[in-house]
Write an enzyme that holds these catalytic residues in place. Structure first.
Site, PDB file in Angstrom:
ATOM      1  N   LYS A  97      53.473  43.277  44.775  1.00 46.99           N
ATOM      2  CA  LYS A  97      54.265  42.176  44.247  1.00 46.99           C
ATOM      3  C   LYS A  97      55.689  41.941  44.882  1.00 46.99           C
ATOM      4  O   LYS A  97      56.261  40.748  44.631  1.00 46.99           O
ATOM      5  CB  LYS A  97      54.565  42.818  42.861  1.00 46.99           C
ATOM      6  CG  LYS A  97      53.344  43.241  41.934  1.00 46.99           C
ATOM      7  CD  LYS A  97      53.723  43.452  40.631  1.00 46.99           C
ATOM      8  CE  LYS A  97      52.371  43.334  39.620  1.00 46.99           C
ATOM      9  NZ  LYS A  97      51.332  44.549  40.200  1.00 46.99           N
TER      10      LYS A  97
HETATM   11  C1  LIG Z   1      49.957  44.683  39.761  1.00 46.54           C
HETATM   12  C2  LIG Z   1      49.123  44.969  40.567  1.00 46.54           C
HETATM   13  C3  LIG Z   1      47.764  44.871  40.874  1.00 46.54           C
HETATM   14  C4  LIG Z   1      47.041  43.665  39.822  1.00 46.54           C
HETATM   15  O1  LIG Z   1      47.328  42.348  40.241  1.00 46.54           O
HETATM   16  P1  LIG Z   1      47.284  41.147  39.364  1.00 46.54           P
HETATM   17  O2  LIG Z   1      47.874  39.904  40.051  1.00 46.54           O
HETATM   18  O3  LIG Z   1      47.909  41.341  38.015  1.00 46.54           O
HETATM   19  O4  LIG Z   1      45.783  40.951  39.159  1.00 46.54           O
HETATM   20  C5  LIG Z   1      46.645  45.612  41.693  1.00 46.54           C
HETATM   21  N1  LIG Z   1      47.248  46.441  42.091  1.00 46.54           N
HETATM   22  C6  LIG Z   1      48.718  46.743  42.273  1.00 46.54           C
HETATM   23  C7  LIG Z   1      49.074  48.016  43.025  1.00 46.54           C
HETATM   24  C8  LIG Z   1      49.679  45.992  41.326  1.00 46.54           C
HETATM   25  O5  LIG Z   1      50.883  46.433  41.149  1.00 46.54           O
END
Ligand SMILES: *Cc1c(COP(=O)(O)O)cnc(C)c1O
Length: 518
Positions: free
Chosen positions: A118
């Site tokens: 993120k």
């Molecule tokens: C947020 C997240 C996901 C999922 O990603 P999306 O965009 O919501 O599908 C997967 N793995 C980790 C470690 C995350 O923080």
């Protein structure tokens, strides 16, 4: 480039409005009015660009020069993807790691400040917020009040810390992150609450993540409070987050083509651990832009609304065969993917509805797609499910999907750590393990003999130490301290929000009133 809402008919908005608003007023999600074209020579012209320069090329396809001049975009991107111990820790930003046998690669997306993917998006979103606010304030006449933004968020872990690191020290922005007391991991809580910048406020709320999310919705829906503080949101529906993520699909492609093990003509499949469908949706945009790839692989944990959709065409919040015990979701070892519905899936649905729409002109079809998506989303809200069999075949053309349970996830962590799979000892976090395990299934069921897979690794294993320790047992040398040092012992600042459920919104408002203007 202009934007429309998936439910908003045809009104067009600027990139700036879309970034600052997050969600469209009628509840829809913003999408670009069209998919732009790549320059004819992109494969050669972009091949040797740095991550930063590649990001500028891709982002500027979706942001007009008259909204953000090229040199200013370049400066924003360079500031965002700076390489130093406090920002991104690898020159390539998103390194591609080769496994053997050589048809499997892992794209590491966790080298940013909070050790999860993120960061790639939220670091730029923070800079964009600041850029737009500063520009608006410069245009004001002397004596006029400067515009401020109060970002509020609810988190079950990774979004909160990434948003805090993206927004700390930003002028005219304060950030309030609510998390459920005692229900985020120790590392995640420490990552948030040890940020002591005066514009950052952590709220530890008694209750569950759903309580936090309900408070957030109540705040955003409170017109008077919203106007008083100019509330902004950073959840995964913000278009800018999707946009930033397109870049690493291209980066992976160029890295792969330079490896001696890559055979020209192989088909590339990206496999993505998926929750809210934001990460993989960026891959869909990369595909639509023309990045050569086969079907995208959706990997879910036991919260498998998407995997079930790709089998049957039914989009159902609750699996009648396996209803969750508490709180609407199954608590798994990959908690960042514990979702009941996937918010960004709505954007894919718009494209599927557009393809089906009857009509002559583009405008007519767009309007029909909005009407259809609006209806589908209202149905899901009302009854918890909607029948999407009409668009299933179209969805299956670009995606395959598979669910991986906790047992398989932990087993996969062990198999890659021991080197039994992957050809060397390689430690992955549980989310990445869901991707690796699904990738294996996709490979075994694909007809193509020349497919190369790239699994997106979404978090550093030390961030989910409990699950990793459980998978490896006591004999491993795994120690999260080598990554996070004394993080758990550092000074913290946090506001405790405790009260009966009906009092929580009022208590949170008091805290925002007290701190937002400072
Ligand atoms: C947020 C997240 C996901 C999922 O990603 P999306 O965009 O919501 O599908 C997967 N793995 C980790 C470690 C995350 O923080």
């Amino acid at each position: 480039m202009k934007y429309i809402s998936t439910r908003g008919k045809l009104e067009e908005c600027s990139f700036e409005d879309v970034v600052l608003a997050g969600l469209a007023p009628e509840g829809g999600l913003y999408i670009p009015t069209h998919i732009p074209s790549l320059p004819d020579d992109w494969k050669t012209a972009w091949e040797n660009l740095s991550y930063q320069d590649l990001a500028v090329k891709i982002i500027s396809l979706f942001v007009s020069e008259d909204e953000v001049p090229h040199n200013e975009l370049q400066a924003l991107v360079e500031k965002t993807y700076a390489v130093n111990p406090l920002a991104f820790r690898k020159d390539s930003i998103t390194p591609l790691i080769e496994m053997t046998p050589q048809k499997l690669y892992v794209l590491e997306l966790f080298h940013g400040p909070t050790y999860a993917f993120k960061d790639l998006a939220l670091q730029l979103v923070g800079n964009l917020f600041e850029y737009f606010l500063t520009r608006r304030n410069k245009r004001k006449s002397p004596g006029e009040k400067p515009e401020k933004l109060t970002v509020v968020g609810a988190t079950s872990g990774d979004t909160g810390s990434a948003a805090i690191y993206g927004l700390r020290k930003k002028d005219n922005i304060s950030v309030f992150i609510m998390f459920p007391k005692g229900r985020v991991s120790q590392i995640q809580e420490a990552q948030m609450t040890t940020v002591l910048d005066p514009n950052v406020h952590n709220l530890s709320v008694s209750g569950t993540f759903d309580n936090c999310q309900d408070i957030l919705k109540a705040l955003l829906a409170d017109k008077e409070f919203n106007e008083k503080h100019s509330l902004g949101a950073v959840n995964s529906i913000n278009w800018a987050r999707i946009l930033c993520q397109i870049v690493y699909y291209f980066s992976a492609y160029f890295q792969l083509r330079k490896l001696p093990s890559f055979e020209n003509g192989s088909e590339i499949q990206f496999v993505v651990p998926t929750g809210n469908f934001g990460d993989i949706l960026a891959g869909y945009y990369a595909k639509r832009l023309g990045l050569p790839m086969g079907k995208l692989g959706v990997a879910t944990n036991q919260n498998d609304i998407l995997a079930r959709f790709w089998k049957s065409g039914a989009y159902e919040k609750v699996d009648p065969k396996s209803p969750p015990v508490e709180g609407g979701v199954h608590a798994t070892t990959s908690p960042a993917m514990d979702i009941a519905v996937s918010s960004n899936f709505e954007r894919l649905l718009w494209y599927l509805a557009y393809e089906k729409a009857q009509g002559t002109g583009d405008n007519e079809k767009r309007a029909a797609a909005c009407t259809q998506v609006d209806k589908w989303m209202k149905d899901v809200k009302k009854s918890g499910s909607v029948d999407l069999t009409d668009v299933l075949t179209a969805a299956q053309r670009d995606f395959v999907a598979h669910k991986v349970d906790d047992k398989e996830t932990l087993k996969t962590i062990g198999e890659y750590y021991s080197g039994e799979k992957g050809g060397k000892s390689y430690l992955v976090d549980p989310h990445t393990a869901v991707g690796l395990s699904a990738a294996e299934l996709f490979a075994s069921t694909s007809d193509s003999k020349s497919t190369v897979q790239i699994v997106l690794s979404t978090a550093h294993p030390a961030k989910f130490a409990d699950a990793v320790e459980k998978a490896l047992g006591e004999n491993s040398s795994f120690d999260p301290k080598t990554v996070f040092g004394n993080l758990l012992e550092r000074e913290r600042r946090v506001e405790h929000i405790e009260g009966a459920e009906h009092e929580l919104v009022g208590l949170v408002k008091n805290v925002i009133d007290k701190f937002a203007s400072q």
